[in-house]
Write a protein that holds these residues in place. Structure first.
Motif, PDB file in Angstrom:
ATOM      1  N   THR A  46       0.837  -1.067   0.017  1.00  0.00           N
ATOM      2  CA  THR A  46       0.003   0.127   0.031  1.00  0.00           C
ATOM      3  C   THR A  46       0.890   1.114  -0.136  1.00  0.00           C
ATOM      4  O   THR A  46       2.042   1.255   0.170  1.00  0.00           O
ATOM      5  CB  THR A  46      -0.813   0.308   1.083  1.00  0.00           C
ATOM      6  OG1 THR A  46      -0.023   0.138   2.381  1.00  0.00           O
ATOM      7  CG2 THR A  46      -1.832  -1.281   1.307  1.00  0.00           C
ATOM      8  N   GLY A  65      -4.426   1.333  -2.323  1.00  0.00           N
ATOM      9  CA  GLY A  65      -4.563   0.065  -1.888  1.00  0.00           C
ATOM     10  C   GLY A  65      -4.591  -0.978  -2.964  1.00  0.00           C
ATOM     11  O   GLY A  65      -4.168  -0.378  -4.173  1.00  0.00           O
ATOM     12  N   ALA A  83      -9.242  -2.686   4.942  1.00  0.00           N
ATOM     13  CA  ALA A  83      -9.187  -2.546   3.343  1.00  0.00           C
ATOM     14  C   ALA A  83     -10.492  -2.498   2.865  1.00  0.00           C
ATOM     15  O   ALA A  83     -10.879  -1.407   2.305  1.00  0.00           O
ATOM     16  CB  ALA A  83      -8.503  -3.624   2.652  1.00  0.00           C
ATOM     17  N   ASP A 125      -5.789   0.817   5.865  1.00  0.00           N
ATOM     18  CA  ASP A 125      -4.683  -0.362   5.967  1.00  0.00           C
ATOM     19  C   ASP A 125      -4.390  -0.391   7.461  1.00  0.00           C
ATOM     20  O   ASP A 125      -4.445   0.781   8.233  1.00  0.00           O
ATOM     21  CB  ASP A 125      -3.443  -0.247   5.033  1.00  0.00           C
ATOM     22  CG  ASP A 125      -2.768  -1.870   4.933  1.00  0.00           C
ATOM     23  OD1 ASP A 125      -3.484  -2.588   5.642  1.00  0.00           O
ATOM     24  OD2 ASP A 125      -1.800  -1.769   4.271  1.00  0.00           O
TER      25      ASP A 125
END
Length: 191
Positions: A27, A57, A136, A141
């Protein structure tokens, strides 16, 4: 091309799904215009003026706007930039590099005691298989930072960073899960 938009638990952040892979691995979070210089897309989003955060992401981009800004004003501009980027297949990062960073540089080293290696492995496995996929889904995250003296240190990113419900997520969700499966865990703290 159609870009789907989803709300997140953070009212300042929207999750944009272009229907294709954004990051091949890891990420990447941008929390300032200076950091965004590594990515033409992130830089263009920050150039809108009301954007204060961009998070990439695997299959989404989360965008956070400043307090007082209205999504009704900013969303059309964000969608336009995202459409232009993905339709043109422009590189995500300067120089076309992958740019994926799963763990940004730590502000503080929480360190792991080598004697806790088995416990740390269990914690990391639970975070990877149970926590990260759920986080997510909300446009963010969570990064493992360390385990010391019964305390797990985690860093929230993307929509989860600064979200009003992030403390509840850490304490009621993640802490409960880790305590249940790993008795050595006493507490979870934001890093």
């Amino acid at each position: 091309m159609f870009i789907e938009t989803e709300t997140t638990p953070n009212p300042s952040t929207l999750k944009f799904l272009p229907g294709e892979q954004v990051m091949a691995a890891g990420t990447r979070e941008f929390t300032s215009p200076e950091e965004a210089e590594a990515s033409p897309l992130a830089q263009a989003l920050f150039d809108l003026g009301d954007v204060t955060g961009v998070f990439y992401g695997r299959e989404f981009v989360s965008v956070t706007i400043a307090p007082g800004a209205q999504w009704s004003d900013v969303k059309p501009q964000v969608l336009s930039l995202l459409l232009d980027h993905f339709v043109s297949q422009a590189p995500l990062f300067v120089g076309g590099s992958a740019g994926g960073i799963a763990v940004p540089p730590a502000d503080e080293d929480f360190g792991d005691d080598p004697a806790d290696a088995d416990v740390v492995e269990q914690i990391k496995d639970l975070i990877e298989t149970r926590v990260r996929p759920a986080v997510a889904n909300d446009g963010g995250d969570i990064i493992y930072r360390g385990f010391r003296e019964g305390i797990v240190y985690l860093q929230m990113q993307g929509a989860c960073s600064g979200c009003p419900s992030s403390t509840a997520t850490l304490k009621n969700g993640i802490e409960s899960l880790l305590k249940h499966y790993v008795p050595e865990v006493n507490e979870v703290r934001a890093a």
